[in-house]
Enzyme design. Structure first.
Site, PDB file in Angstrom:
ATOM      1  N   LYS A 277      -2.284  -4.744   2.225  1.00 13.37           N
ATOM      2  CA  LYS A 277      -1.745  -5.484   1.081  1.00 13.37           C
ATOM      3  C   LYS A 277      -0.378  -6.038   1.418  1.00 13.37           C
ATOM      4  CE  LYS A 277      -3.827  -2.679  -2.620  1.00 13.37           C
ATOM      5  NZ  LYS A 277      -4.557  -3.728  -3.340  1.00 13.37           N
ATOM      6  N   ARG A 351     -14.460   1.407  -4.867  1.00 22.08           N
ATOM      7  CA  ARG A 351     -15.911   1.426  -5.134  1.00 22.08           C
ATOM      8  C   ARG A 351     -16.660   2.178  -4.057  1.00 22.08           C
ATOM      9  NH1 ARG A 351     -15.862  -5.043  -4.972  1.00 22.08           N
ATOM     10  NH2 ARG A 351     -13.762  -4.547  -5.660  1.00 22.08           N
TER      11      ARG A 351
HETATM   12  N1  BES Z   1      -6.368  -0.306  -6.244  1.00 22.35           N
HETATM   13  C1  BES Z   1      -6.702  -1.672  -6.151  1.00 22.35           C
HETATM   14  C2  BES Z   1      -6.777  -2.360  -7.506  1.00 22.35           C
HETATM   15  C3  BES Z   1      -5.466  -2.545  -8.221  1.00 22.35           C
HETATM   16  C4  BES Z   1      -4.756  -3.713  -8.048  1.00 22.35           C
HETATM   17  C5  BES Z   1      -4.983  -1.595  -9.080  1.00 22.35           C
HETATM   18  C6  BES Z   1      -3.572  -3.901  -8.716  1.00 22.35           C
HETATM   19  C7  BES Z   1      -3.793  -1.779  -9.765  1.00 22.35           C
HETATM   20  C8  BES Z   1      -3.093  -2.932  -9.595  1.00 22.35           C
HETATM   21  C9  BES Z   1      -8.052  -1.852  -5.489  1.00 22.35           C
HETATM   22  O1  BES Z   1      -8.387  -0.902  -4.535  1.00 22.35           O
HETATM   23  C10 BES Z   1      -8.005  -3.153  -4.773  1.00 22.35           C
HETATM   24  O2  BES Z   1      -7.268  -3.274  -3.842  1.00 22.35           O
HETATM   25  N2  BES Z   1      -8.787  -4.105  -5.244  1.00 22.35           N
HETATM   26  C11 BES Z   1      -8.823  -5.399  -4.670  1.00 22.35           C
HETATM   27  C12 BES Z   1     -10.263  -5.793  -4.569  1.00 22.35           C
HETATM   28  C13 BES Z   1     -10.503  -6.963  -3.680  1.00 22.35           C
HETATM   29  C14 BES Z   1     -10.173  -6.663  -2.258  1.00 22.35           C
HETATM   30  C15 BES Z   1     -11.967  -7.317  -3.812  1.00 22.35           C
HETATM   31  C16 BES Z   1      -8.040  -6.331  -5.573  1.00 22.35           C
HETATM   32  O3  BES Z   1      -8.081  -6.173  -6.787  1.00 22.35           O
HETATM   33  O4  BES Z   1      -7.363  -7.206  -5.050  1.00 22.35           O
HETATM   34 MN    MN Z   2      -7.623  -1.444  -2.614  1.00 22.48          MN
END
Ligand code: BES
Ligand code: MN
Ligand code: ZN
Length: 504
Positions: A277, A351
């Site tokens: 990230k 997931r």
């Molecule tokens: N933990 C994150 C989701 C999240 C994002 C929680 C912002 C709280 C605040 C999750 O694991 C994630 O990274 N999701 C990605 C999914 C994508 C790669 C399909 C996302 O939401 O960007």
């Molecule tokens: Mn994630």
């Protein structure tokens, strides 16, 4: 701190601060005469959002806080939570050890509901989330000789909230307190940074909780995860120095009560893994364990309230990190139920962990599975930070959940799981892939659709709480930090759900 109830009226007990919620145009007689006596009649009429502190010549209640609730027909239960939060802030600023509230208003809202909400707001506001600060703001400000503000309260000055009412509200006061404390329990653990709240520590907390409430609890470590075939959880944990663990906790097992499975996402830190990230905002990824912690709060509340249900909690605690050993985009893993997953994006890790935990839960054949997860950033694109997403295969459960969300002001909004969304997660080389559209289209739904593949036909409901896991702008009863949101709505749901079952 504690909450007590006394079947008494205005000024019935001695308190450092006496709060009185007042409707506009319906300020209680006793408060009006006090205002007159102090020549402050014109300063308060119960307008919404306006409050007034009176310094009275009475020994029993030297300070009175009048809280304007607005017009009777517009008052909502949520306004009483705000009043509770406001009362805590004032009690704290005034160093009132004993704080009382007189519940007298007669509105459409039942007095019991109003009192419970007030207690919730009071205790939710009381939780300090700065446990790692050695110097409290208070002292710093004193040095700078500034006026204190409501966040400057020193620990443990306010010791008790006493609810006064001529009608018996003791049950409501007790339940409000239990629910707020269960939520605060989740918030306090969620506040812990990832270097403290490791996967192993999550398991230790679960063991402690289980022991305290006489629940059954088992922790599975790496070798056992391999034996069970939890390759999704193992894949997510491969890049971390912390080994993943799987936790199973049971309340009221084998007593013949309706059986419900609760499954939480417990990623103690989500760096994104190899698909790392951006650093901006990554600190908030310590809250990626909120789902499991909220459910630990629910388990605690169910035990405290002695709800006649058999509830099992499952979560795989894991840290998502990049490393030479980490899972890579393109890797294929097999989940607990035998389905294969193509990992297209290592940042869609939640997931993948849930695939194992949900199919494990499904193998025990409960009547309903509820999973709670900070699953997608996309849910805040849809709802902002004002609600969570709800999806699933049990329409009745979703309907009931929406009601509970409304009543507790932990609001949710339903999203569809149309068949076409499944096409978006079909993989060419495995049963499913962990990413829908790489442009993020319907990201919240495709994530849920993926989890559905691991429910193996058991009725299921999914809460995506990524939009509400933590508070960025403080409110009347929330400070900045983890919210513990959905402890109260889910506890209410489980209670209502068993009641419906009992009717049949
Ligand atoms: N933990 C994150 C989701 C999240 C994002 C929680 C912002 C709280 C605040 C999750 O694991 C994630 O990274 N999701 C990605 C999914 C994508 C790669 C399909 C996302 O939401 O960007
Ligand atoms: Mn994630
Ligand atoms: Zn995540």
């Amino acid at each position: 701190m504690k909450a007590t109830f006394e079947k008494k009226g205005f000024g019935g007990v001695e308190a450092g601060l006496l709060a009185i919620p007042c409707m506009r145009g319906r300020v209680p007689e006793k408060a009006v005469s006090l205002l007159k006596e102090l020549g402050a009649e014109k300063d308060f009429d119960g307008s919404r959002g306006k409050s007034l502190i009176l310094h009275t010549p009475r020994e029993k209640y030297a300070r009175v806080l009048l809280i304007g609730m607005g017009r009777e027909k517009n008052v909502k239960i949520e306004d009483f939570r705000a009043a509770g939060g406001k009362t805590y802030s004032n009690a704290s600023l005034l160093s009132a050890e004993r704080c009382a509230v007189w519940m007298d208003e007669k509105t459409e809202i039942a007095l019991g509901d109003a009192a419970q909400a007030f207690v919730e707001g009071f205790f939710l506001k009381s939780l300090r989330l700065d446990i790692y600060r050695s110097k409290k703001k208070d002292e710093e400000k004193k040095e700078a000789s500034e006026e204190p503000s409501e966040d400057d309260d020193e620990d443990a000055q306010v010791k008790e909230l006493i609810v006064l009412c001529e009608e018996d509200l003791s049950r409501n006061v007790k339940e409000g307190y239990i629910l707020a404390e269960a939520q605060n329990y989740a918030r306090l653990l969620d506040q812990e940074p990832a270097n403290i709240m490791t996967p192993q520590r999550m398991a230790d907390e679960a063991l402690m909780l289980a022991k305290k409430y006489g629940m059954d609890c088992r922790v599975y470590t790496s070798g056992e995860l391999e034996k069970e075939g939890m390759w999704g959880l193992l894949a997510v944990g491969r890049g971390s120095a912390q080994s993943p663990v799987f936790v199973r906790m049971g309340y009221n097992e084998g007593k013949g009560f309706p059986q419900i499975a609760l499954v939480g996402k417990a990623v103690t830190f989500d760096s994104g893994g190899v698909c790392i990230k951006p650093s901006k905002g990554m600190v908030a990824m310590k809250y990626d364990k909120s789902g499991a912690l909220v459910l630990m709060g629910v388990m605690r509340a169910l035990a405290e309230l002695k709800v006649p249900v058999c509830a099992n909690l499952y979560f795989g605690a894991v840290e998502n990190m990049p490393d030479g050993n980490a899972t890579k985009p393109g890797d294929v893993v097999k989940a607990f139920n035998g389905k294969t997953i193509e990992i297209v994006d290592t940042d869609a890790e939640g997931r993948v962990c849930l695939a194992d935990a949900v199919s494990y839960a499904a193998s025990k054949k409960p009547e309903l599975i509820i999973d709670v997860a900070t699953l997608t950033g996309a849910v805040s694109i849809i709802l902002g930070r004002y609600g969570a997403g709800v999806m699933g295969t049990d329409e009745k459960a979703i309907e009931l959940m929406l009601k509970c969300g409304e009543h507790t002001h932990e609001r949710l909004w339903p999203l569809p799981l149309w068949d076409e969304y499944f096409d978006m997660i079909k993989s060419e080389i495995a049963d499913v892939k962990n990413l829908g559209s790489d442009r993020g289209e319907a990201g919240t739904i495709t994530a849920a659709m993926f989890i559905k593949e691991f429910t193996d036909g058991v009725p299921w409901m999914h809460l995506d709480i990524a939009s509400v896991d933590h508070i960025e702008s403080p409110t009347a009863y929330f400070r900045r930090g983890p919210s513990g949101k959905h402890v109260r709505s889910l506890t209410e749901f489980v209670r209502a759900w068993v009641q419906e079952k009992a009717k049949k």
